[in-house]
Scaffold this active site. Structure first.
Site, PDB file in Angstrom:
ATOM      1  N   GLY A 239       0.621  -0.850  -0.240  1.00  0.00           N
ATOM      2  CA  GLY A 239       0.404  -0.065   0.229  1.00  0.00           C
ATOM      3  C   GLY A 239       0.617   1.709   0.549  1.00  0.00           C
ATOM      4  N   GLU A 273       3.848  -6.920   2.054  1.00  0.00           N
ATOM      5  CA  GLU A 273       3.524  -7.571   0.347  1.00  0.00           C
ATOM      6  C   GLU A 273       3.431  -5.859   0.297  1.00  0.00           C
ATOM      7  OE1 GLU A 273      -0.398  -8.473   1.093  1.00  0.00           O
ATOM      8  OE2 GLU A 273      -0.191 -10.017   2.188  1.00  0.00           O
ATOM      9  N   ARG A 312      -4.526   2.654 -16.584  1.00  0.00           N
ATOM     10  CA  ARG A 312      -4.903   3.473 -15.389  1.00  0.00           C
ATOM     11  C   ARG A 312      -5.759   5.206 -15.336  1.00  0.00           C
ATOM     12  NH1 ARG A 312      -1.658   5.109 -11.435  1.00  0.00           N
ATOM     13  NH2 ARG A 312      -3.206   4.497  -9.868  1.00  0.00           N
ATOM     14  N   TYR A 316      -9.142   5.199 -13.704  1.00  0.00           N
ATOM     15  CA  TYR A 316      -8.758   6.006 -12.158  1.00  0.00           C
ATOM     16  C   TYR A 316      -9.163   7.118 -12.387  1.00  0.00           C
ATOM     17  CZ  TYR A 316      -7.293   0.900 -10.776  1.00  0.00           C
ATOM     18  OH  TYR A 316      -7.179  -0.253 -11.065  1.00  0.00           O
ATOM     19  N   CYS A 343     -11.889   2.991 -29.181  1.00  0.00           N
ATOM     20  CA  CYS A 343     -12.901   3.843 -30.193  1.00  0.00           C
ATOM     21  C   CYS A 343     -13.576   3.954 -28.817  1.00  0.00           C
ATOM     22  CB  CYS A 343     -13.795   3.287 -30.671  1.00  0.00           C
ATOM     23  SG  CYS A 343     -12.504   2.791 -32.628  1.00  0.00           S
ATOM     24  N   GLU A 344     -13.106   5.368 -27.942  1.00  0.00           N
ATOM     25  CA  GLU A 344     -13.741   5.593 -26.553  1.00  0.00           C
ATOM     26  C   GLU A 344     -13.336   6.675 -25.801  1.00  0.00           C
ATOM     27  OE1 GLU A 344     -15.540   3.131 -23.660  1.00  0.00           O
ATOM     28  OE2 GLU A 344     -15.016   1.258 -24.936  1.00  0.00           O
ATOM     29  N   TYR A 371       1.382  -1.657 -12.011  1.00  0.00           N
ATOM     30  CA  TYR A 371      -0.049  -1.761 -12.107  1.00  0.00           C
ATOM     31  C   TYR A 371      -0.567  -1.305 -14.730  1.00  0.00           C
ATOM     32  CZ  TYR A 371      -0.614  -2.471  -7.818  1.00  0.00           C
ATOM     33  OH  TYR A 371      -0.950  -3.489  -6.512  1.00  0.00           O
TER      34      TYR A 371
HETATM   35  N1  LLP Z   1      -1.233  -7.083  -1.322  1.00  0.00           N
HETATM   36  C1  LLP Z   1      -2.758  -7.203  -1.518  1.00  0.00           C
HETATM   37  C2  LLP Z   1      -3.783  -7.892  -0.118  1.00  0.00           C
HETATM   38  C3  LLP Z   1      -3.514  -6.482  -2.209  1.00  0.00           C
HETATM   39  O1  LLP Z   1      -4.638  -6.288  -2.880  1.00  0.00           O
HETATM   40  C4  LLP Z   1      -2.312  -5.511  -2.451  1.00  0.00           C
HETATM   41  C5  LLP Z   1      -2.740  -4.934  -4.014  1.00  0.00           C
HETATM   42  C6  LLP Z   1      -1.036  -5.545  -2.324  1.00  0.00           C
HETATM   43  C7  LLP Z   1      -0.813  -5.804  -1.246  1.00  0.00           C
HETATM   44  C8  LLP Z   1       0.110  -4.323  -3.168  1.00  0.00           C
HETATM   45  O2  LLP Z   1      -0.026  -2.859  -2.956  1.00  0.00           O
HETATM   46  P1  LLP Z   1       0.707  -1.499  -3.296  1.00  0.00           P
HETATM   47  O3  LLP Z   1       1.494  -1.933  -2.875  1.00  0.00           O
HETATM   48  O4  LLP Z   1       0.871  -2.265  -4.701  1.00  0.00           O
HETATM   49  O5  LLP Z   1      -0.087  -0.763  -3.030  1.00  0.00           O
HETATM   50  N2  LLP Z   1      -4.614  -1.354  -9.771  1.00  0.00           N
HETATM   51  C9  LLP Z   1      -4.319  -0.198  -8.944  1.00  0.00           C
HETATM   52  C10 LLP Z   1      -4.489  -1.133  -7.835  1.00  0.00           C
HETATM   53  C11 LLP Z   1      -4.756  -1.771  -6.966  1.00  0.00           C
HETATM   54  C12 LLP Z   1      -4.330  -2.421  -5.826  1.00  0.00           C
HETATM   55  C13 LLP Z   1      -4.645  -3.973  -4.691  1.00  0.00           C
HETATM   56  N3  LLP Z   1      -4.232  -4.416  -3.902  1.00  0.00           N
HETATM   57  C14 LLP Z   1      -3.574   1.180  -9.483  1.00  0.00           C
HETATM   58  O6  LLP Z   1      -3.426   1.038 -10.373  1.00  0.00           O
HETATM   59  O7  LLP Z   1      -4.159   1.965  -8.645  1.00  0.00           O
END
Ligand code: LLP
Length: 416
Positions: A239, A273, A312, A316, A343-344, A371
């Site tokens: 996160g 993670e 992205r 978002y 085409c969007e 991502y």
């Molecule tokens: N652990 C779990 C259970 C997760 O669901 C996620 C991300 C992570 C770790 C890794 O999180 P990070 O360190 O990358 O923030 N597609 C979106 C982001 C979705 C994240 C989903 N879960 C974007 O492009 O911003």
């Protein structure tokens, strides 16, 4: 060495002129720096000092085999959310004993595959999942190590970026049900309860919510101890945010230190993670200006990358900085909407950007390592981009560009 730097009029990436990469591999192409990925992983690792730890890179952020291999060689663990990610990690040389399996919808085949290779831990997200896991263990004669992903219900009003750790989110076991599920899990001879897990959101800039969640998780571990359930790890999820548009997130070091400040047990193994913070800043997306279209109210820069390559912005409304690869070319500085050929109307990569460029020039889209490719699709029958990794001054094609034959190779034709 800076990752991105103009030398003369040319933008260089990790010391290599981007023009050279474009001439060799074409566009759109994702370009990554092994140095940046390794440096970030190392920073996380060293920040733990003597506290036992396991860094489980979130595979979903960027799941290219060469990138997973790079991390596996540094001793990284992996956070997976599907049987596909499990196979990727194993193929890339990842150690099954360092895999945690998150996700709310693990199917029977995925659970069996993970049990058969002996992963480190299942992050169980519901009572039904626990029951399914127990019955599969019984059927195939295995014991599973389990951590319950709890939903700590951290207040969204004070921390608006948290989107997965609230009561109304689909993730994790509701806080009030946590003790009951731990009791049930620890009563099963097919389960070994080893940890507590949470993941409260992504792209977080403020460390306070992490600290709040870490406090709740730490106190839960004491409550469990009081009823005779001794766990050996706490998993705080991923996160940590990155800077897309001048945000100032804590560094991985500061983030780990603030989380560790609430952990009173120096023997406890701490898992994290991270995904975005490792892969995000290490990658850019190269794209070519196909056409410049001047409208009455807006100028459009039509480029050869689109929402299928980098979803992205369309999904978002997220911001990615764009740099001209060649500067001082004598083009007017104009305000553009940077759009793809799909085409969007929602197919845009950036809005209101001042750029001085021309048709045929190359642009670099920043912070695209996480991502980006992992969320790319084939919409409009577009092959996904090539991926290139720069490592120790050399460039390596780590995924070739898809062609249309790749796309329809799954379609038996003529219809049998
Ligand atoms: N652990 C779990 C259970 C997760 O669901 C996620 C991300 C992570 C770790 C890794 O999180 P990070 O360190 O990358 O923030 N597609 C979106 C982001 C979705 C994240 C989903 N879960 C974007 O492009 O911003």
């Amino acid at each position: 060495m800076k990752l991105l730097e103009y030398k003369g009029d040319e933008l260089h990436f990790d010391g290599i002129p981007i023009r050279q990469i474009e001439a060799r591999y074409g566009t759109p192409t994702y370009l990554y720096s092994a140095r940046v990925i390794k440096g970030c992983f190392r920073e996380y690792k060293e920040s733990f000092g003597t506290q036992p730890n396991l860094i489980c890179y979130a595979v979903k952020a960027n799941s290219n085999l060469s990138i997973l291999n790079l991390l596996a060689k540094m001793g990284s663990g992996f956070d997976i959310v599907s049987g596909g990610e499990l196979k990727r990690v194993l193929k890339a040389g990842g150690d099954p004993k360092k895999i945690v399996f998150s996700g709310i919808g693990k199917n029977v085949d995925e659970i069996k595959a993970a049990l058969n290779v002996g992963i480190y831990c299942f992050n169980v997200e519901s009572h039904s999942e626990l029951q399914r896991l127990i019955s599969i263990c019984q059927e195939i004669g295995k014991k599973a190590q389990v951590s319950v992903r709890v939903n700590p219900d951290v207040d969204a009003k004070t921390h608006p970026y948290i989107s997965t750790g609230l009561k109304e989110n689909k993730f994790g076991v509701p806080w009030n049900d946590v003790m009951a599920i731990y009791k049930e899990a620890s009563a099963s001879r097919y389960i070994s309860v080893i940890g507590i897990d949470c993941h409260i959101g992504s792209q977080m800039i403020d460390p306070l919510p992490f600290i709040d969640a870490a406090k709740r998780i730490t106190s839960l571990s004491n409550d469990l101890k009081n009823i005779g359930i001794q766990i050996t790890h706490l998993d705080f999820g991923g996160g940590l945010g990155i800077s897309y548009q001048g945000e100032t997130p804590p560094s991985p070091k500061n983030w780990v230190e603030s989380v560790l400040s609430v952990v009173d047990n120096k023997e406890m193994k701490i898992l994290i993670e991270p995904g975005r913070s490792i892969a995000g800043p290490a990658g850019i997306l190269l794209t070519k200006v196909e056409y410049i279209k001047k409208g009455d109210v807006k100028n459009f820069l039509i480029v050869d990358a689109a929402m299928n390559d980098l979803a992205r912005p369309a999904l978002y409304n997220s911001y990615h900085e764009i740099k001209e690869v060649k500067i001082n070319i004598g083009a007017d500085l104009l305000d553009y909407e940077v759009v793809g050929p799909i085409c969007e109307t929602g197919d845009f990569l950036a809005k209101n950007r001042s750029l001085a460029t021309r048709e045929g020039e190359i642009l670099a889209i920043m912070e695209a390592g996480a991502y980006g490719m992992s969320m790319a699709s084939n919409y409009n029958s577009r092959g996904r981009p090539a991926e290139v990794l720069i490592d120790s001054g050399d460039h390596h094609l780590i995924r070739r560009r898809e062609n249309v034959e790749d796309l329809y190779s799954h379609e038996p034709f003529p219809c049998p």
